[in-house]
Design an enzyme around this catalytic site. Structure first.
Site, PDB file in Angstrom:
ATOM      1  N   ASP A  37       0.820  -1.212   0.000  1.00 44.27           N
ATOM      2  CA  ASP A  37       0.000   0.000   0.000  1.00 44.27           C
ATOM      3  C   ASP A  37       0.855   1.264   0.000  1.00 44.27           C
ATOM      4  OD1 ASP A  37      -2.078  -1.858   0.283  1.00 44.27           O
ATOM      5  OD2 ASP A  37      -2.078  -1.680   2.464  1.00 44.27           O
ATOM      6  N   GLU A 211     -11.255   1.369  -3.635  1.00 50.02           N
ATOM      7  CA  GLU A 211     -10.562   1.786  -2.409  1.00 50.02           C
ATOM      8  C   GLU A 211      -9.295   2.540  -2.761  1.00 50.02           C
ATOM      9  OE1 GLU A 211     -10.158  -2.030  -0.504  1.00 50.02           O
ATOM     10  OE2 GLU A 211      -8.405  -2.566  -1.685  1.00 50.02           O
TER      11      GLU A 211
END
Ligand SMILES: *[C@@H]1O[C@H](CO)[C@@H](O)[C@H](O)[C@H]1NC(C)=O
Ligand SMILES: *[C@@H]1O[C@H](CO)[C@@H](O)[C@H](O)[C@H]1NC(C)=O
Ligand SMILES: *[C@@H]1O[C@H](CO)[C@@H](O)[C@H](O)[C@H]1NC(C)=O
Ligand SMILES: *[C@@H]1O[C@H](CO)[C@@H](O)[C@H](O)[C@H]1NC(C)=O
Ligand SMILES: *[C@@H]1O[C@H](CO)[C@@H](O)[C@H](O)[C@H]1NC(C)=O
Ligand SMILES: *[C@@H]1O[C@H](CO)[C@@H](O)[C@H](O)[C@H]1NC(C)=O
Ligand SMILES: *[C@@H]1O[C@H](CO)[C@@H](O)[C@H](O)[C@H]1NC(C)=O
Ligand SMILES: *[C@@H]1O[C@H](CO)[C@@H](O)[C@H](O)[C@H]1NC(C)=O
Length: 605
Positions: A37, A211
């Site tokens: 991420d 997301e």
């Protein structure tokens, strides 16, 4: 003569291959090992430096911040989470390695760095929004862990919070909820006060889990970059844009703008990206990817990729008013781009105490030294269980045993109790990690154990230790070499479980001596666990006691870490014994960037 000297000096400063040239080649991943991420920002004010941070899940210190000037050599400069009182709840998080610190966004504005992130408790029900604790941390000095602020919490019923500053000075938060939508609201970044309603601005293109939103303003457009498809095989990056911050947003006709789905690339699951521009105007995207190969598209949990989600870089062309285009991710990147500087380890900032990503460890726990910034615990540590060079044990680290072993009660929670465990990331396809352990006269009771591990989570780890055991029906307690492992992830279907627990009487030559314990990735599919005589400066002869295959250490969100632990295996209370580890070494031996032949066959037993 003088010219000759000058040339020699220049050649030392600028490697010949890159001197005076524009470099348009680099290798992925740019940050190897468990670095999921990714989020980055370019800061021209601080010497044209790029800064990035990553999800850190249950590791503490957490939120590692790296800096680079060439995008290739990355130095760990601080951990934004370094004080237990910044995240007391981390101690209580269950769910193996899927709870903890999620998907941060790093930004720089008016002299200040901001990290927006979530502390996720995956054990709570989906509709219980207390499972997502969202907060903001800031600093004006990213080079010192101690300068990162305490968290400012704010209400957001989801994950992946990302800040946006509009031209009029208004500030907004954009995030993802319920795996269904991207929501946005005005937010005061100093107080965490939500200043207006949460508005659904984008539902994605139809795949699950829109997301990881990031908002960028360019040429009068609001550009919304998101991830979609879930973080596994269908993961991808999606662009949308609007003239109005609140939409409606139109999707890029070329979506997905970045994907590896159904490709035969070694680099799979590419997505969750962030975009930034360097000092020459070149745009770049950083994204996560797993080195897994084609089979990952159909059978992710039966593939081999123990290092989990790593950080990859790709150039982005983004002409005025147009949609951006991304180059696909591969191990060797070449094309019409120029790195901001010819890459060299000497370009990293001198500030910040951590090592370069991919560096070897030669840690001797010298008197007066600190634990290096890249070593971490699993959840919050009991600080008194670790001491560097205590009197009589110079150049070693005291580990005071925990009741809990690395599996803990159930391979999941620890109910707030500590595990005595210090680890680092596996950052190479092939590596060797080892420590000397001092155990003689210290481990006295049954089950006392000090060892090394390759660990994916509490339910997936393989350990080699010196342990006090009564074996083979004997009543006598004796030191043994023990190889023990567990692999029980439920993500794998058909479910394949693995337990090993084997012990050998400690060889005569090691009785009373320090024992060297090692984990080595001997090829891309197998870890070997070996022991030999410790306390020697030279490599001693090692005997392999067991193997673990990479497919038994399958990551969900994290990646393999290697380290040392001390446990009394459920008995005799906290601190039942002290053991000492010394000569901590990690050597990166090989970085594999193309699908390796030895992974064709994934088998189980
Ligand atoms: C090198 O790259 C810079 C910036 O991208 C560009 O201005 C320059 O023309 C390039 N030089 C060469 C020799 O290609
Ligand atoms: C949500 O979780 C919190 C923390 O565990 C708990 O106290 C609360 O009762 C839960 N709320 C609901 C509606 O389940
Ligand atoms: C997203 O989907 C919901 C439910 O179908 C719908 O009410 C909402 O208008 C959609 N939002 C956008 C931005 O399209
Ligand atoms: C990039 O990868 C995607 C997904 O695998 C593929 O569809 C596309 O054709 C690739 N683009 C190029 C230019 O190779
Ligand atoms: C127990 O005995 C078996 C068979 O002789 C041997 O292989 C094994 O190493 C022994 N275990 C221990 C802990 O001594
Ligand atoms: C770990 O400790 C628990 C007790 O806390 C014990 O039941 C278990 O057997 C130990 N070992 C493993 C590999 O789980
Ligand atoms: C790490 O150690 C290995 C083995 O000694 C060596 O081949 C490698 O070059 C070292 N790596 C670095 C970055 O120094
Ligand atoms: C990898 O190493 C293991 C353990 O030595 C061995 O069994 C396996 O055959 C090796 N794989 C290849 C492709 O060499």
């Amino acid at each position: 003569m003088k010219v000759q000297t000058l040339l020699t000096v220049l050649a030392a400063v600028f490697p010949l291959s890159s001197f005076g040239q524009n470099v348009s080649t680099f290798h992925n991943p740019i940050l190897t090992g468990f670095h999921p991420d990714p989020t980055c920002v370019f800061v021209s004010e601080l010497d044209n430096t790029f800064f990035c941070t990553f999800s850190s899940f249950l590791t503490f210190p957490g939120l590692p911040v790296y800096a680079s000037r060439d995008l290739i050599n990355w130095k760990l400069i601080s951990n934004a989470l370094s004080r237990p009182d910044q995240v007391p709840a981390l101690a209580f998080l269950p769910r193996g390695a899927t709870s903890g610190i999620y998907a941060p966004t790093l930004r720089f504005r008016d002299g200040k760095f901001y990290i927006f992130t979530t502390l996720a408790n995956q054990a709570l029900y989906n509709d219980n929004y207390t499972r997502w604790d969202n907060f903001i941390m800031t600093t004006e000095d990213p080079y010192q862990s101690s300068k990162w602020s305490d968290p400012v919490h704010f209400d957001f019923p989801g994950i992946d919070p990302s800040p946006f500053w509009d031209d009029d000075g208004q500030t907004y938060i954009t995030g993802s909820i319920d795996g269904k939508a991207i929501l946005q609201a005005p937010l005061a970044f100093e107080t965490g006060e939500v200043l207006g309603p949460l508005i659904d601005i984008w539902n994605g293109t139809g795949l699950p889990s829109p997301e990881a939103p990031h908002m960028y303003k360019k040429d009068g457009w609001y550009y919304l970059l998101t991830a979609e498809g879930g973080t596994r095989e269908r993961h991808r990056s999606i662009f949308a844009r609007s003239r109005d911050l609140y939409g409606p947003y139109e999707g890029d006709p070329n979506n997905p703008v970045l994907s590896s789905y159904l490709s035969d690339s070694y680099f799979q699951a590419v997505g969750h990206s962030d975009i930034f521009q360097d000092q020459h105007g070149q745009y770049w995207a950083i994204a996560l990817s797993v080195r897994a190969g084609y089979s990952y598209n159909f059978d992710p949990y039966n593939s081999i990729f123990p290092m989990g989600r790593e950080a990859v870089l790709t150039p982005v062309q983004w002409p005025e008013n147009s949609w951006p285009t991304f180059q696909n991710v591969s191990g060797l990147m070449t094309g019409a781009f120029t790195l901001p500087l010819p890459p060299s380890p000497s370009t990293v900032p001198s500030e910040g105490s951590g090592p370069l990503n991919g560096a070897n460890d030669t840690i001797n726990f010298e008197p007066g030294s600190q634990l290096p910034a890249h070593l971490f615990h699993w959840r919050l540590p009991k600080q008194s269980s670790y001491a560097i060079s205590p009197a009589g044990h110079e150049n070693s680290l005291r580990l005071t045993s925990s009741v809990l072993n690395l599996t803990s009660f159930d391979g999941d929670s620890t109910r707030g109790q500590p595990q005595t465990f210090l680890a680092r990331r596996q950052e190479h396809s092939r590596f060797r990690f080892g420590v000397d352990v001092e155990w003689a006269g210290l481990l006295t009771r049954e089950g006392n154990e000090v060892g090394v591990t390759a660990l994916q989570g509490q339910a997936q780890h393989f350990d080699l230790s010196v342990a006090m055991l009564k074996a083979n029906g004997s009543d006598e307690l004796a030191p043994h070499i023990r190889f023990r492992g567990i692999s029980t992830t439920t993500y794998r279907l058909p479910e394949r479980f693995k337990y090993v627990d084997e012990a050998w009487a400690l060889p005569e030559a090691l009785q009373g001596e320090k024992v060297r314990l090692m984990v080595e990735a001997v090829n891309t599919t197998h870890y070997a666990f070996s022991a030999g005589l410790g306390g020697c400066e030279e490599e001693s002869e090692m005997k392999v006691y067991g193997y673990a295959r990479g497919n038994y250490l399958i990551p969900y969100y994290s990646g393999v870490v290697v380290g040392a632990y001390a446990t009394s295996n459920g008995r005799f209370g906290e601190g039942a014994f002290d053991a000492y580890v010394s000569r901590w070494r990690y050597e990166g031996l090989e970085q594999v960037r193309e699908f390796p032949e030895d992974q064709q066959e994934v088998y189980w037993d």
